[in-house]
Design an enzyme around this catalytic site. Structure first.
Site, short mmCIF file in Angstrom:
data_model
loop_
_atom_site.label_atom_id
_atom_site.label_comp_id
_atom_site.label_asym_id
_atom_site.label_seq_id
_atom_site.Cartn_x
_atom_site.Cartn_y
_atom_site.Cartn_z
N LYS A 123 7.83 7.06 4.53
CA LYS A 123 6.67 7.32 3.88
C LYS A 123 6.06 7.59 5.18
O LYS A 123 5.79 6.08 5.66
CB LYS A 123 6.61 6.12 2.88
CG LYS A 123 5.37 7.04 2.51
CD LYS A 123 4.74 6.32 1.11
CE LYS A 123 3.68 6.33 0.30
NZ LYS A 123 3.44 7.52 0.24
N HIS A 157 8.22 1.34 -0.10
CA HIS A 157 8.46 2.57 -0.40
C HIS A 157 9.94 2.87 0.95
O HIS A 157 9.91 1.73 1.81
CB HIS A 157 7.29 3.55 -0.28
CG HIS A 157 6.77 4.01 -1.15
ND1 HIS A 157 5.61 3.50 -1.88
CD2 HIS A 157 6.72 5.00 -2.31
CE1 HIS A 157 5.34 3.19 -2.52
NE2 HIS A 157 5.75 4.81 -3.23
N ASN A 212 0.96 9.80 -8.23
CA ASN A 212 2.19 9.48 -8.53
C ASN A 212 1.55 10.02 -9.80
O ASN A 212 0.72 9.91 -10.96
CB ASN A 212 1.95 7.60 -9.45
CG ASN A 212 3.31 7.76 -9.05
OD1 ASN A 212 3.91 7.95 -9.74
ND2 ASN A 212 3.67 6.67 -8.31
P1 NAD Z 1 8.20 15.57 2.96
O1 NAD Z 1 7.66 15.10 4.12
O2 NAD Z 1 10.09 15.54 2.87
O3 NAD Z 1 7.31 16.60 2.77
C1 NAD Z 1 6.54 17.36 3.20
C2 NAD Z 1 7.80 18.68 3.12
O4 NAD Z 1 6.24 19.95 3.43
C3 NAD Z 1 7.84 18.07 4.89
O5 NAD Z 1 9.56 20.20 4.10
C4 NAD Z 1 6.75 19.60 5.33
O6 NAD Z 1 7.51 20.28 7.03
C5 NAD Z 1 6.28 20.78 4.19
N1 NAD Z 1 4.85 20.93 4.86
C6 NAD Z 1 3.72 20.41 5.74
N2 NAD Z 1 3.19 20.82 5.85
C7 NAD Z 1 3.09 22.42 5.61
C8 NAD Z 1 2.54 23.95 5.29
N3 NAD Z 1 1.07 24.12 5.70
N4 NAD Z 1 3.19 24.83 4.58
C9 NAD Z 1 4.48 23.76 3.77
N5 NAD Z 1 5.28 23.55 4.61
C10 NAD Z 1 4.51 21.72 4.84
O7 NAD Z 1 7.63 14.30 1.80
P2 NAD Z 1 7.88 14.14 0.55
O8 NAD Z 1 8.15 12.71 0.39
O9 NAD Z 1 8.22 15.37 -0.55
O10 NAD Z 1 6.16 13.81 0.07
C11 NAD Z 1 5.45 14.93 0.21
C12 NAD Z 1 3.47 13.84 -0.04
O11 NAD Z 1 4.05 13.95 -1.26
C13 NAD Z 1 3.75 13.02 0.26
O12 NAD Z 1 1.95 12.31 0.63
C14 NAD Z 1 3.80 11.45 -0.53
O13 NAD Z 1 3.29 10.72 -0.69
C15 NAD Z 1 3.73 11.93 -1.65
N6 NAD Z 1 4.26 12.38 -2.87
C16 NAD Z 1 3.74 11.71 -4.00
C17 NAD Z 1 3.99 11.12 -5.06
C18 NAD Z 1 2.93 11.61 -6.49
O14 NAD Z 1 3.62 11.93 -7.65
N7 NAD Z 1 2.16 12.56 -6.92
C19 NAD Z 1 5.75 11.65 -5.93
C20 NAD Z 1 6.14 11.62 -4.24
C21 NAD Z 1 5.23 12.15 -2.90
#
Ligand code: NAD
Length: 267
Positions: free
Chosen positions: A160, A156, A125
């Site tokens: 998710k 969430h 996060n």
């Molecule tokens: P999402 O599914 O909307 O986006 C992920 C994207 O990555 C998708 O568009 C998918 O097609 C793409 N993708 C997957 N593999 C790929 C590759 N090899 N090359 C290019 N693109 C690729 O998901 P999201 O809601 O954006 O969340 C993504 C991740 O971030 C999750 O693990 C979520 O839990 C995490 N997250 C972390 C935080 C934080 O603060 N650390 C905050 C929000 C979400």
């Protein structure tokens, strides 16, 4: 000008990250943006996906193409994709900011190993508020100790994929570490069919998946007579993206190693 690669640029976080970098366009720019080969956003200008105006960078598949020129890669994708990006950055000596959650223990060990060769910021996060909460949780756990029951509830959006959230697990591990417990042994993820009273030394997790909730976390420390609750509610993904952008600016100036948001914020 700091050149940033955003992988998964058409995702929920990817689009918000493009917007966050654009908000800092006097010091940084998106130089590479990747999507999956079957993504309808392939070949589209990233500005049209996020800020409503062209920015002159079109989405591509993968990083192994001419012109993949960047200083730091920001990755909010999936655990498998993050491992591929990690291998690329390690081989090409690039700094990384990783926000992807749901990494297995083995995958987290791969981060640790790669951090011998490149600087990596990894945080489940990236929000300032959540990282402040981690600090407050340490204090609460230290003061309230084994006298209270500890329960972590998170909510969430319906899309998710991992549960409980990486943030909830991080909160649990900070509390467990403060209390000298092993989270793997004391975590309880469900109580269906349980027929015994609660063991005081467990840490319970409850998960809600519904609608468009961006991310809520509450940790309850409850005794017989009072309870303390520490709550964080995110109402916009920009809070995570702003933290990631701040982290990207910070990580490029660091030695090789694995860092957390608490290092960035000096908490
Ligand atoms: P999402 O599914 O909307 O986006 C992920 C994207 O990555 C998708 O568009 C998918 O097609 C793409 N993708 C997957 N593999 C790929 C590759 N090899 N090359 C290019 N693109 C690729 O998901 P999201 O809601 O954006 O969340 C993504 C991740 O971030 C999750 O693990 C979520 O839990 C995490 N997250 C972390 C935080 C934080 O603060 N650390 C905050 C929000 C979400």
């Amino acid at each position: 000008m700091l050149k940033v690669a955003i992988v998964g640029a058409a995702g929920r976080m990817g689009r918000t990250l493009v917007e966050a970098v654009h908000q800092n366009n006097s010091t940084m720019c998106v130089s590479v943006a990747t999507v999956l080969a079957d993504d309808p956003a392939l070949g589209v200008d990233i500005g049209l996906l996020s800020v409503g105006a062209a920015l002159g960078v079109k989405t591509v598949v993968g990083l192994d193409h001419q012109g993949a020129d960047f200083d730091v890669l920001v990755d909010f994708t999936s655990p498998e994709a993050t491992m591929d990006h990690l291998a690329y950055c390690r081989a090409n000596n690039k700094a990384m900011v990783i926000g992807t959650t749901g990494l297995s223990n083995d995958q987290q060990q791969s981060l640790q190993a790669a951090a011998a060769d490149i600087p990596i910021l990894f945080a489940p996060n990236m929000s300032v508020g959540v990282n402040l909460c981690l600090k407050l949780l340490e204090d609460a756990a230290r003061v309230l100790g084994d006298d209270v029951d500890i329960e972590i509830t998170e909510a969430h959006h319906r899309f998710k994929k991992d549960a409980p959230s990486g943030t909830a697990l991080k909160m649990g591990s900070v509390i467990a570490e403060t209390l000298g417990r092993d989270l793997e042994e004391c975590a309880v993820y469900g109580r269906e069919g349980a027929s015994e009273e609660r063991d005081r030394k467990t840490i319970g997790f409850s998960t809600i998946r519904a609608g468009d909730i961006v991310g809520d976390h509450t940790v309850t420390f409850a005794s017989l007579g009072e309870r303390v609750e520490i709550t964080h509610k995110a109402s916009s993904r920009m809070t995570f993206a702003s933290g990631a952008v701040r982290g990207a600016q910070w990580i490029v100036a660091q030695e090789n190693g694995l860092y957390s948001m608490r290092d960035v914020l000096e908490l």
